[in-house]
Design a protein around this motif. Structure first.
Motif, PDB file in Angstrom:
ATOM      1  N   ALA A   1       3.794   3.453 -17.986  1.00 47.73           N
ATOM      2  CA  ALA A   1       2.987   2.458 -18.114  1.00 47.73           C
ATOM      3  C   ALA A   1       2.054   2.252 -16.844  1.00 47.73           C
ATOM      4  N   ASN A   2       2.696   2.366 -15.420  1.00 44.44           N
ATOM      5  CA  ASN A   2       1.934   2.549 -14.569  1.00 44.44           C
ATOM      6  C   ASN A   2       0.849   3.736 -14.301  1.00 44.44           C
ATOM      7  N   LEU A   3       1.464   4.707 -14.986  1.00 48.94           N
ATOM      8  CA  LEU A   3       0.738   6.091 -14.958  1.00 48.94           C
ATOM      9  C   LEU A   3      -0.639   5.731 -15.849  1.00 48.94           C
TER      10      LEU A   3
ATOM     11  N   ILE B   1      -1.591  -1.047  -8.161  1.00 49.30           N
ATOM     12  CA  ILE B   1      -1.031  -1.321  -9.267  1.00 49.30           C
ATOM     13  C   ILE B   1       0.422  -1.699  -8.959  1.00 49.30           C
ATOM     14  N   ILE B   2       0.800  -3.102  -9.259  1.00 44.99           N
ATOM     15  CA  ILE B   2       2.225  -3.357  -8.813  1.00 44.99           C
ATOM     16  C   ILE B   2       3.088  -4.408 -10.087  1.00 44.99           C
ATOM     17  N   GLY B   3       4.394  -4.405 -10.010  1.00 44.62           N
ATOM     18  CA  GLY B   3       4.900  -5.283 -10.798  1.00 44.62           C
ATOM     19  C   GLY B   3       5.694  -4.707 -12.003  1.00 44.62           C
ATOM     20  N   ALA B   4       6.547  -5.337 -12.497  1.00 47.39           N
ATOM     21  CA  ALA B   4       7.375  -4.792 -13.717  1.00 47.39           C
ATOM     22  C   ALA B   4       6.683  -5.206 -15.132  1.00 47.39           C
ATOM     23  N   SER B   5       5.588  -5.518 -15.178  1.00 50.88           N
ATOM     24  CA  SER B   5       5.137  -5.857 -16.563  1.00 50.88           C
ATOM     25  C   SER B   5       5.077  -4.759 -17.599  1.00 50.88           C
TER      26      SER B   5
ATOM     27  N   LEU C   1       7.382  -0.782  -9.649  1.00 52.90           N
ATOM     28  CA  LEU C   1       7.911  -1.772 -10.377  1.00 52.90           C
ATOM     29  C   LEU C   1       8.280  -2.928  -9.609  1.00 52.90           C
ATOM     30  N   PHE C   2       8.844  -2.741  -8.585  1.00 47.04           N
ATOM     31  CA  PHE C   2       9.883  -3.689  -7.960  1.00 47.04           C
ATOM     32  C   PHE C   2       8.936  -4.591  -6.725  1.00 47.04           C
ATOM     33  N   LEU C   3       7.663  -4.392  -7.001  1.00 49.97           N
ATOM     34  CA  LEU C   3       6.698  -5.168  -6.072  1.00 49.97           C
ATOM     35  C   LEU C   3       6.059  -6.202  -6.981  1.00 49.97           C
TER      36      LEU C   3
ATOM     37  N   VAL D   1       0.581  -1.176  -0.134  1.00 49.71           N
ATOM     38  CA  VAL D   1       0.124   0.054  -0.095  1.00 49.71           C
ATOM     39  C   VAL D   1       1.023   1.235  -0.076  1.00 49.71           C
ATOM     40  N   GLU D   2       2.020   1.238   0.679  1.00 52.10           N
ATOM     41  CA  GLU D   2       2.792   2.169   0.818  1.00 52.10           C
ATOM     42  C   GLU D   2       3.683   2.675  -0.357  1.00 52.10           C
ATOM     43  N   TRP D   3       4.094   1.455  -1.066  1.00 52.06           N
ATOM     44  CA  TRP D   3       4.910   1.614  -2.227  1.00 52.06           C
ATOM     45  C   TRP D   3       4.528   1.367  -3.492  1.00 52.06           C
ATOM     46  N   GLY D   4       3.260   0.809  -3.715  1.00 54.38           N
ATOM     47  CA  GLY D   4       2.722   0.494  -4.821  1.00 54.38           C
ATOM     48  C   GLY D   4       1.855   1.639  -5.775  1.00 54.38           C
ATOM     49  N   ALA D   5       1.569   1.637  -6.779  1.00 55.87           N
ATOM     50  CA  ALA D   5       0.690   2.908  -7.534  1.00 55.87           C
ATOM     51  C   ALA D   5      -0.711   2.456  -7.127  1.00 55.87           C
TER      52      ALA D   5
END
Length: 230
Positions: free
Chosen positions: A118-120, A133-137, A75-77, A44-48
Motif C-alpha cells: 500500500a505504501n509503495l 507517507i506514514i501510518g498503518a492505514s 506503518l508504525f508512525l 523523515v528517517e523512517w517514513g516513506a
C-alpha cells in the motif's frame, strides 16, 4: 464398551493482533515524548517518501541504501492521535476475526506485506516529490479486504444515534465495506488537500488483502476445520 475420545484441540489465544496494536500505540507514545526536532527527524528517517522509487536508478539506490525498509517502518508512525486511533479502531474490528481465521503468522504477513504494498502504491501515485507517507492505514485496508473476501455474508453491529437514543443495528459487512471502498475511489480523485491523505494506499491495501485471502482461502479453510478457527 468404552471408547476413548481424544480431547478437542483448544484454539490458541490470539497474540498477533494485540502485538500489532501495542506496537502501533507504543511507537506513537514514544515518539510523542521526543522533542519536536527529534520527532521530525524520526519521521523523515523512517517514513516513506514519495518519488523515491519512480525510476530504476532510484529503485536500485533505495535497495542499496535500505530505503525499501521504510515501506514497513512507516506503518508504525502516525501524525497525531486522530490518525492513530482511527487505525486502531479498524484494526480491532477487522483484525481480531482475521487472525482467528487465518492464524497469527499469516495475519502478520498480511499486515506487514499488505502495508508495504500500500505504501509503495502511494509512493508511485503521489505526484509531489518527497511527500512523507506514514501510518498503518494501508495495512488496515488490507485486513478489511481480506475480511470481505473471507466473510462476504458476515454482518457487523453498529451503534447509530437516533435523536436522544442510541440504536444498535446489524448491517451486512459487504455493504459497509463497499461504501468505505467507494469513498476511497472518490477521495483518490477529489480528495482533500490534493492528496494529503494517501487514498491510493488504502485502495492498494484493500485489493492486496482481498487477493491474499483468495489465494490463502484453501489453507485457511483447512485450518478452521481443525478447530482453530471460529
Amino acid at each position: 464398551m468404552f471408547v476413548a475420545i481424544p480431547p478437542r484441540e483448544k484454539s490458541p489465544l490470539p497474540w498477533a493482533m494485540p502485538a500489532v496494536f501495542v506496537a502501533l500505540w507504543g511507537c506513537f507514545v514514544l515518539a510523542s515524548l521526543l522533542p519536536d526536532s527529534s520527532q521530525r527527524h524520526l519521521l523523515v528517517e523512517w517514513g516513506a517518501l514519495s518519488g523515491d522509487l519512480r525510476s530504476l536508478p532510484a529503485l536500485w539506490g533505495s535497495v542499496l541504501n535500505g530505503h525499501l525498509a521504510r515501506l514497513v517502518t512507516a506503518l508504525f508512525l502516525h501524525a497525531d492521535w486522530a490518525h492513530l486511533l482511527g487505525n486502531l479502531l479498524f484494526l480491532l474490528i477487522f483484525g481480531a476475526p482475521a487472525e482467528r481465521a487465518m492464524g497469527p503468522w499469516r495475519f502478520l504477513a498480511l499486515f506487514l506485506v499488505g502495508g508495504a504494498v500500500a505504501n509503495l502504491a502511494a509512493v508511485l501515485a503521489i505526484e509531489t516529490p518527497d511527500r512523507l507517507i506514514i501510518g498503518a492505514s494501508g495495512a488496515v485496508s488490507a485486513l478489511i479486504g481480506a475480511y470481505l473476501a473471507l466473510f462476504p455474508s458476515a454482518r457487523l453491529g453498529l451503534v447509530l444515534p437516533l435523536g436522544l437514543f442510541l440504536q444498535f443495528v446489524r448491517m451486512p459487512a459487504a455493504v459497509l465495506i463497499g461504501v468505505w471502498a467507494a469513498l476511497q475511489v472518490v477521495y483518490t480523485f477529489v480528495g482533500p488537500a490534493s492528496g494529503a491523505v494517501a487514498w491510493s494506499a488504502h485502495l492498494a491495501g484493500f485489493a492486496f488483502g482481498g487477493a491474499f485471502a483468495v489465494v490463502s482461502r484453501r489453507a485457511i479453510k483447512r485450518r478452521m476445520k481443525r478447530g482453530r478457527g471460529f
